[in-house]
Design a protein around this motif. Structure first.
Motif, PDB file in Angstrom:
ATOM      1  N   ASP A 149      13.339   6.172  -6.472  1.00  0.00           N
ATOM      2  CA  ASP A 149      12.760   5.086  -5.673  1.00  0.00           C
ATOM      3  C   ASP A 149      13.800   4.484  -4.734  1.00  0.00           C
ATOM      4  OD1 ASP A 149      10.445   5.533  -7.044  1.00  0.00           O
ATOM      5  OD2 ASP A 149      10.511   3.688  -8.233  1.00  0.00           O
ATOM      6  N   GLU A 150      15.017   4.279  -5.248  1.00  0.00           N
ATOM      7  CA  GLU A 150      16.046   3.668  -4.389  1.00  0.00           C
ATOM      8  C   GLU A 150      16.499   4.632  -3.299  1.00  0.00           C
ATOM      9  OE1 GLU A 150      16.362   0.724  -4.235  1.00  0.00           O
ATOM     10  OE2 GLU A 150      16.091  -0.138  -6.222  1.00  0.00           O
ATOM     11  N   THR A 151      16.644   5.905  -3.654  1.00  0.00           N
ATOM     12  CA  THR A 151      17.148   6.838  -2.640  1.00  0.00           C
ATOM     13  C   THR A 151      16.110   7.056  -1.536  1.00  0.00           C
ATOM     14  OG1 THR A 151      16.559   8.628  -4.133  1.00  0.00           O
ATOM     15  CG2 THR A 151      18.870   8.106  -3.992  1.00  0.00           C
ATOM     16  N   LEU A 190      14.151  -1.078  -3.369  1.00  0.00           N
ATOM     17  CA  LEU A 190      14.515  -2.409  -2.879  1.00  0.00           C
ATOM     18  C   LEU A 190      13.521  -3.031  -1.911  1.00  0.00           C
ATOM     19  CD1 LEU A 190      18.338  -2.389  -2.090  1.00  0.00           C
ATOM     20  CD2 LEU A 190      17.078  -3.923  -3.601  1.00  0.00           C
ATOM     21  N   LEU A 191      12.930  -2.192  -1.070  1.00  0.00           N
ATOM     22  CA  LEU A 191      12.065  -2.726  -0.024  1.00  0.00           C
ATOM     23  C   LEU A 191      10.765  -3.301  -0.588  1.00  0.00           C
ATOM     24  CD1 LEU A 191      12.154  -2.768   3.121  1.00  0.00           C
ATOM     25  CD2 LEU A 191      10.893  -0.621   3.092  1.00  0.00           C
ATOM     26  N   THR A 192      10.269  -2.687  -1.673  1.00  0.00           N
ATOM     27  CA  THR A 192       8.930  -3.025  -2.158  1.00  0.00           C
ATOM     28  C   THR A 192       8.903  -3.746  -3.514  1.00  0.00           C
ATOM     29  OG1 THR A 192       8.930  -0.676  -2.678  1.00  0.00           O
ATOM     30  CG2 THR A 192       7.423  -1.390  -0.969  1.00  0.00           C
ATOM     31  N   TRP A 252      13.633  -6.773  -8.557  1.00  0.00           N
ATOM     32  CA  TRP A 252      14.222  -6.626  -7.222  1.00  0.00           C
ATOM     33  C   TRP A 252      15.636  -7.213  -7.190  1.00  0.00           C
ATOM     34  CZ3 TRP A 252      15.493 -11.082  -4.404  1.00  0.00           C
ATOM     35  CH2 TRP A 252      16.148 -10.811  -3.194  1.00  0.00           C
ATOM     36  N   LEU A 253      15.775  -8.424  -7.765  1.00  0.00           N
ATOM     37  CA  LEU A 253      17.067  -9.119  -7.714  1.00  0.00           C
ATOM     38  C   LEU A 253      18.161  -8.287  -8.388  1.00  0.00           C
ATOM     39  CD1 LEU A 253      18.376 -11.733  -6.768  1.00  0.00           C
ATOM     40  CD2 LEU A 253      17.858 -12.743  -8.993  1.00  0.00           C
ATOM     41  N   ALA A 283       0.832  -1.209   0.000  1.00  0.00           N
ATOM     42  CA  ALA A 283       0.000   0.000   0.000  1.00  0.00           C
ATOM     43  C   ALA A 283       0.863   1.254   0.000  1.00  0.00           C
ATOM     44  CB  ALA A 283      -0.924  -0.002   1.210  1.00  0.00           C
ATOM     45  N   ASN A 284       2.149   1.105   0.315  1.00  0.00           N
ATOM     46  CA  ASN A 284       3.041   2.261   0.359  1.00  0.00           C
ATOM     47  C   ASN A 284       3.939   2.360  -0.872  1.00  0.00           C
ATOM     48  OD1 ASN A 284       2.752   3.835   2.964  1.00  0.00           O
ATOM     49  ND2 ASN A 284       2.658   1.723   3.665  1.00  0.00           N
ATOM     50  N   ARG A 285       3.510   1.674  -1.931  1.00  0.00           N
ATOM     51  CA  ARG A 285       4.322   1.705  -3.157  1.00  0.00           C
ATOM     52  C   ARG A 285       4.432   3.097  -3.760  1.00  0.00           C
ATOM     53  NH1 ARG A 285       4.392  -3.455  -7.037  1.00  0.00           N
ATOM     54  NH2 ARG A 285       5.883  -4.555  -5.777  1.00  0.00           N
TER      55      ARG A 285
END
Ligand code: HEM
Length: 465
Positions: A250-252, A90-92, A98-99, A81-83
């Motif tokens: 997104d990563e930062t 990385l988290l989502t 992701w890999l 829900a926090n996308r």
């Protein structure tokens, strides 16, 4: 154990109750999950409308979900829900994407690379101490938040976020708070213009403007600072393409969020626990005196600060910043003798497992000594999992532990943090576990040779470490 055909779904607290009632879960999830574990044991069934979730409490079942059968699950509903905040960070993110990102980011977290961050961590802690004065009252949590934000900014992005720190910190805090609301995560779509959604949108835009500035400054300079941002900027796919600004954003944002509040909370809870446990505090001071003798710690000191490490390990047991973890089943399979259907949830709570008397004597007590003599090796692997486990284990694990140890050693040599009487210290189970009203403390400068520094050390104080 009955065959799975005999068992459809485990009994649980929502049986027969109003299934839309999220009250107890939303209001105090720590108490809620502790009670469910007490009443239903190692597996309970939770139902919210037509969403079903397993709540599991045995380390072996947790290992099955996070490690052995990891590929049968994706991240849980709250993170999904926090996308709109974390994007494909990385988290989502999931699967091959992701890999790839994990492989790209991994070198920034290798031991040798992390070692090079040690002096920055100590330097920023010392800068904070320059602002601190004997007898002053401060909020320890705010201080730790500001410090860890600066450290993550400097080490991973070579950005001095001092000027933005408070601003970014406030926005991040709000995002975490709103984002952790179960009711909202499950029932309220992000596009709905509710006041909370509109605020989240504004805060995201605010953080983005800062992150895009950092990214574009670095792109323009063409400089390879050798940090995570440079690695991500220069990373190339097999087809030669590079990351877009959106991917970098997104990563930062993920690393700022995942990497600062968790470590800040670990330190805040540590100060709180130390202030209430003078014997532990004296023993910590004794070790600091023996190993450092008043000088600032460095990377080489970390393995020698054994008791300091146990203090952090124990604080992470009692107050795990990632207090719960969730997954969604991607396919039908079996778990603990029950059939799991695609789309069902599985939840586990570090908060509950870390306080289970089956694994810990006097589980509510703060006893760093319990970790001596490699005690963790005698526990089931998932009786202690503050950093998760399996392929989605925290990438910043070693970074966080080193940072917490170095900051604790730097600060505890110079100051004692005394609790302000009457200030309520209440854990808030947001996405992370943090003190709801902060932790008000009075700073007490330590002098060399004062009582506490002269506690007999050497053999008597930590002979058994
Ligand atoms: C005491 C501090 C920390 C704690 C307790 C913690 C805890 C966790 C946990 C439990 C997970 C796994 C979540 C899941 O399985 O759903 C995780 C993932 C992650 N953490 Fe941490 N973390 C901490 C510090 C950090 C730091 C310092 C960084 C970065 C600088 C970081 C970056 C991440 C990232 C990027 C992920 C996602 C990894 C992936 O899925 O590949 N964390 N963290």
């Amino acid at each position: 154990m009955p065959r799975s055909a005999d068992k459809k779904f485990p009994p649980g607290p929502s049986d027969g109750a109003k299934r839309w009632s999220l009250g107890p879960l939303n209001n105090n999830p720590l108490a809620y999950f502790s009670k469910v574990a007490r009443e239903y044991g190692d597996v309970a069934g939770l139902r919210i409308l037509n969403f079903r979730s397993f709540f599991i409490n045995h380390p072996d079942t947790i290992e099955e979900v996070l490690v052995t059968n990891a590929r049968r699950y994706s991240k849980g509903r709250v993170l999904r829900a926090n996308r709109h905040v974390f994007g494909e960070g990385l988290l989502t993110s999931e699967g091959d994407f992701w890999l790839r990102q994990r492989r790209l980011a991994q070198p920034a977290f290798h031991r040798a690379r992390i070692a090079s961050y040690a002096s920055t961590m100590v330097e920023y802690a010392q800068r904070m101490l320059e602002r601190w004065h004997d007898g002053e009252e401060r909020d320890a949590h705010q201080e730790m938040m500001r410090l860890t934000l600066q450290i993550v900014g400097k080490t991973l992005f070579d950005a001095d976020v001092e000027r933005d720190a408070q601003d970014v910190g406030k926005s991040l805090e709000l995002l975490l708070e709103v984002g952790a609301n179960f009711r909202r995560a499950i029932f309220v779509p992000n596009w709905l213009p509710t006041p909370a959604n509109l605020r989240v949108k504004r805060e995201i835009a605010h953080i983005e403007s800062i992150l895009y500035r950092i990214i574009s400054e670095r792109r323009a300079s063409g400089r390879d600072a050798g940090d995570l941002l440079s690695m991500l900027l220069h990373a190339q796919d097999e087809d030669g393409s590079r990351m877009t600004d959106r991917q970098l954003r997104d990563e930062t944002i993920t690393l700022f969020l995942a990497g600062h509040e968790t470590t800040a909370s670990t330190l805040s809870w540590t100060w709180w626990l130390l202030a209430q446990n003078p014997v532990v505090e004296a023993r910590l001071h004794a070790e600091l005196l023996a190993v450092l003798g008043g000088r600032a710690p460095s990377l080489e000191d970390v393995p020698k600060l054994v008791y300091t490490g146990h203090v952090i390990t124990e604080a992470l047991r009692l107050y795990p910043p990632a207090w719960g973890t969730a997954r969604l089943a991607l396919e039908d399979h079996e778990l603990a003798g029950y059939p799991v259907k695609k789309g069902m949830g599985v939840a586990m709570a570090q908060w509950v497992v870390h306080r289970d008397p089956r694994w810990y004597d006097a589980p509510e007590e703060f006893r760093p000594e319990r970790w001596q003599d490699d005690a963790s090796k005698r526990l089931p692997r998932f009786a202690y999992f503050p950093f998760g486990g399996g392929p989605r284990q925290c990438i910043g694990n070693a970074f966080a532990l080193m940072e917490a140890q170095l900051v604790l050693a730097t600060v505890a040599q110079k100051f004692r943090l005394r609790l302000v009487p009457g200030h309520p210290v209440v854990p808030l189970a947001s996405i992370t576990l943090r003190p709801r009203h902060g932790i008000r403390v009075v700073l007490e400068a330590r002098r060399h040779g004062e009582k506490g520094d002269t506690v007999p050390i050497a053999k008597s104080a930590f002979a058994d470490d």
